[in-house]
Scaffold this motif. Structure first.
Motif, PDB file in Angstrom:
ATOM      1  N   VAL A  29     -61.238  11.349  37.912  1.00 37.18           N
ATOM      2  CA  VAL A  29     -62.922  11.377  37.913  1.00 37.18           C
ATOM      3  C   VAL A  29     -63.377  12.785  37.704  1.00 37.18           C
ATOM      4  N   LEU A  30     -63.012  13.704  38.566  1.00 36.74           N
ATOM      5  CA  LEU A  30     -63.511  14.935  38.630  1.00 36.74           C
ATOM      6  C   LEU A  30     -63.083  15.859  37.409  1.00 36.74           C
ATOM      7  N   ASN A  36     -70.032  17.559  33.612  1.00 36.96           N
ATOM      8  CA  ASN A  36     -71.216  16.802  33.712  1.00 36.96           C
ATOM      9  C   ASN A  36     -71.882  16.814  34.996  1.00 36.96           C
ATOM     10  N   LEU A  37     -71.047  16.755  36.175  1.00 36.29           N
ATOM     11  CA  LEU A  37     -71.306  16.541  37.607  1.00 36.29           C
ATOM     12  C   LEU A  37     -72.117  18.153  37.955  1.00 36.29           C
ATOM     13  N   LEU A  40     -75.412  18.367  36.604  1.00 36.63           N
ATOM     14  CA  LEU A  40     -76.562  17.613  37.115  1.00 36.63           C
ATOM     15  C   LEU A  40     -76.564  18.153  38.616  1.00 36.63           C
ATOM     16  N   TYR A  41     -75.712  18.638  39.193  1.00 31.98           N
ATOM     17  CA  TYR A  41     -75.784  19.288  40.619  1.00 31.98           C
ATOM     18  C   TYR A  41     -76.831  20.482  40.351  1.00 31.98           C
ATOM     19  N   ASN A  42     -76.506  21.487  39.524  1.00 29.92           N
ATOM     20  CA  ASN A  42     -77.166  22.649  39.226  1.00 29.92           C
ATOM     21  C   ASN A  42     -78.857  22.429  38.852  1.00 29.92           C
TER      22      ASN A  42
END
Length: 53
Positions: A29-30, A36-37, A40-42
Protein backbone atom coordinates in the motif's frame (compact mmCIF):
# COMPACT_ATOMS: atom_id res chain seq x y z
CA UNK A 1 2.13 -32.51 27.47
CA UNK A 2 3.84 -32.75 24.09
CA UNK A 3 0.47 -32.20 22.39
CA UNK A 4 -0.01 -28.88 24.22
CA UNK A 5 3.41 -27.65 23.18
CA UNK A 6 2.73 -28.44 19.52
CA UNK A 7 -0.53 -26.45 19.71
CA UNK A 8 1.35 -23.47 21.16
CA UNK A 9 3.96 -23.73 18.41
CA UNK A 10 1.24 -23.91 15.77
CA UNK A 11 -0.45 -20.83 17.20
CA UNK A 12 2.84 -18.96 17.26
CA UNK A 13 3.52 -19.91 13.64
CA UNK A 14 0.06 -18.72 12.63
CA UNK A 15 0.59 -15.37 14.34
CA UNK A 16 3.96 -15.04 12.61
CA UNK A 17 2.37 -15.71 9.22
CA UNK A 18 -0.35 -13.14 9.90
CA UNK A 19 2.29 -10.59 10.92
CA UNK A 20 4.27 -11.22 7.73
CA UNK A 21 1.11 -10.90 5.63
CA UNK A 22 0.16 -7.60 7.29
CA UNK A 23 3.70 -6.26 6.78
CA UNK A 24 3.57 -7.17 3.08
CA UNK A 25 0.20 -5.45 2.67
CA UNK A 26 1.50 -2.30 4.38
CA UNK A 27 4.59 -2.26 2.17
CA UNK A 28 2.45 -2.76 -0.94
CA UNK A 29 0.00 0.00 0.00
CA UNK A 30 2.79 2.44 0.85
CA UNK A 31 4.62 1.71 -2.39
CA UNK A 32 1.45 2.20 -4.45
CA UNK A 33 0.03 5.24 -2.66
CA UNK A 34 3.11 6.69 -0.97
CA UNK A 35 3.38 9.84 -3.05
CA UNK A 36 -0.36 10.50 -2.81
CA UNK A 37 -0.27 10.05 0.95
CA UNK A 38 2.72 12.36 1.23
CA UNK A 39 0.98 15.14 -0.70
CA UNK A 40 -2.21 14.64 1.32
CA UNK A 41 -0.21 14.86 4.55
CA UNK A 42 1.65 17.97 3.38
CA UNK A 43 -1.64 19.59 2.36
CA UNK A 44 -3.16 18.89 5.77
CA UNK A 45 -0.11 20.27 7.58
CA UNK A 46 -0.16 23.38 5.38
CA UNK A 47 -3.82 24.00 6.16
CA UNK A 48 -3.26 23.50 9.89
CA UNK A 49 -0.34 25.93 9.85
CA UNK A 50 -2.49 28.48 8.00
CA UNK A 51 -5.18 28.29 10.71
CA UNK A 52 -2.85 28.19 13.70
CA UNK A 53 -0.22 30.95 13.49
Amino acid sequence: MNFLNSEKAQGLAEYALILVFVALVVILVLSLFGTNLESLYNNAIGQIKAVIP
